[in-house]
Design an enzyme around this catalytic site. Structure first.
Site, PDB file in Angstrom:
ATOM      1  N   GLY A 174      95.395   2.086  52.898  1.00 35.56           N
ATOM      2  CA  GLY A 174      94.552   1.391  51.926  1.00 35.56           C
ATOM      3  C   GLY A 174      94.953  -0.062  51.767  1.00 35.56           C
ATOM      4  N   ALA A 175      94.528  -0.700  50.650  1.00 34.07           N
ATOM      5  CA  ALA A 175      94.716  -2.144  50.444  1.00 34.07           C
ATOM      6  C   ALA A 175      94.218  -2.872  51.690  1.00 34.07           C
ATOM      7  CB  ALA A 175      96.179  -2.482  50.136  1.00 34.07           C
ATOM      8  N   GLY A 229      92.528  -7.141  59.189  1.00 38.56           N
ATOM      9  CA  GLY A 229      93.120  -6.410  60.319  1.00 38.56           C
ATOM     10  C   GLY A 229      92.576  -4.978  60.382  1.00 38.56           C
ATOM     11  N   HIS A 230      92.514  -4.301  59.216  1.00 38.01           N
ATOM     12  CA  HIS A 230      91.979  -2.931  59.203  1.00 38.01           C
ATOM     13  C   HIS A 230      90.500  -2.931  59.606  1.00 38.01           C
ATOM     14  CE1 HIS A 230      95.219  -2.610  56.007  1.00 38.01           C
ATOM     15  NE2 HIS A 230      95.532  -1.623  56.803  1.00 38.01           N
TER      16      HIS A 230
HETATM   17  O1  PAF Z   1     100.185   1.275  59.597  1.00 40.69           O
HETATM   18  C1  PAF Z   1      99.987   1.973  58.582  1.00 40.69           C
HETATM   19  O2  PAF Z   1      99.221   1.607  57.707  1.00 40.69           O
HETATM   20  C2  PAF Z   1     100.745   3.285  58.414  1.00 40.69           C
HETATM   21  O3  PAF Z   1     102.017   3.207  58.918  1.00 40.69           O
HETATM   22  C3  PAF Z   1      99.982   4.491  59.006  1.00 40.69           C
HETATM   23  C4  PAF Z   1      99.819   4.385  60.518  1.00 40.69           C
HETATM   24  C5  PAF Z   1      98.616   4.614  58.349  1.00 40.69           C
HETATM   25  C6  PAF Z   1     100.753   5.783  58.721  1.00 40.69           C
HETATM   26  O4  PAF Z   1     100.925   5.981  57.356  1.00 40.69           O
END
Ligand code: PAF
Length: 284
Positions: free
Chosen positions: A30-31, A35-36
């Site tokens: 989350g947050a 990049g996500h």
């Molecule tokens: O990169 C992340 O946000 C975390 O390490 C992941 C891969 C979601 C595992 O909790």
């Protein structure tokens, strides 16, 4: 976008999506930031449906890392994901992920141990454990991770190969290249901790890495190129360099010389309140 927080409805929902084509998984805590969203967009290009998980995984936080203050802007994250066309959000709580009596740990030796793993004991066990569970819960056709966290990606790839969780048996693990600012600095939520002056100085990190890669390519001994990189960062205003290493890109074994196998330069350095990490391919 459907939101589920229990495992049985999750499995049913994923199976229904799979009837329409490939299902891609983007695991997150989350947050969400750009990049996500880059991972989600790449996932949409490659699959009929994208499933995102938001789970702040307690097992990857050390005793001195504050799990309770980790940001959880859930409503905003949902809006962003719905806006990107995500089909399903898996949002379990800790009791759903690690029910009473949970006792299993996935530990990937070697690749987890140096670099960031040396400063964060147990961190990559926590990552490998939760990602292994996410793969088993959803059996995605592919899963996407940012190359920014190269060591995390290497740990997940090793774990998935070792436990028969990666293609041709299960998920394709896709590393998505780091998104960079105009001056080359890798995008990261940690950049927000920098003052304007520190932010300007931080651009020395990708520059010094490129210089070191060019020097290694020109035949300079690896140790001298890495010393030059560290000196350049300190001269630019970094307070400390936690590590700067040339490693085998897959096993992360340190390399004293550039050989024929794919290699990666990995750096962690501190400036102001931030600890910045970056990595780049060497000789590709
Ligand atoms: O990169 C992340 O946000 C975390 O390490 C992941 C891969 C979601 C595992 O909790």
């Amino acid at each position: 976008m459907q939101i589920v927080n229990r495992i049985d409805p999750l499995r049913d929902a994923v199976e229904r999506l799979r009837e329409q084509g490939k299902v891609a998984l983007v695991p997150t805590m989350g947050a969400l930031h750009e990049g996500h969203l880059t991972l989600v967009r790449e996932a949409r290009r490659r699959a009929a449906h994208v499933v995102v998980s938001i789970f702040v995984n307690p097992r990857q936080f050390g005793a001195n890392e504050d799990l309770s203050s980790y940001p959880r802007p859930f409503e905003r994250d949902c809006e962003l994901l719905a806006g990107e066309g995500v089909s399903l959000l898996w949002n379990p709580d800790a009791a759903a992920m690690y029910p009473q009596g949970y006792a299993t740990n996935v530990s990937v030796s070697g690749v987890s141990e140096g670099l960031c793993g040396a400063a964060r004991p147990g961190h990559f066990d926590g990552v490998a454990t939760v990602v292994c569970k996410l793969f088993n819960q959803m059996r995605p056709d592919l899963a996407l991770f940012g190359e920014k966290d190269w060591q995390q990606l290497a740990v997940i790839r090793r774990m998935a190969r070792d436990l028969d969780l990666s293609r041709p048996l299960a998920a394709d693990i896709i590393g998505v290249p780091t998104v960079r600012e105009a001056d080359g600095l890798a995008m990261s939520s940690r950049n927000a901790y920098l003052t304007a002056g520190e932010r300007a100085a931080a651009a020395a990190l990708p520059r010094a890495m490129q210089d070191a890669i060019a020097a290694i390519g020109a035949g300079e001994p690896v140790s001298r190129a890495l010393d030059g990189l560290k000196s350049a960062l300190i001269a630019a205003g970094f307070a400390a360099v936690d590590y700067a290493e040339l490693c085998d890109a897959d096993s992360l074994a340190p390399l004293a010389e550039r050989g024929n196998a794919p290699a990666r330069l990995l750096v962690a350095a501190r400036i102001g309140k931030a600890r910045l990490i970056d990595n780049m391919a060497v000789g590709e």
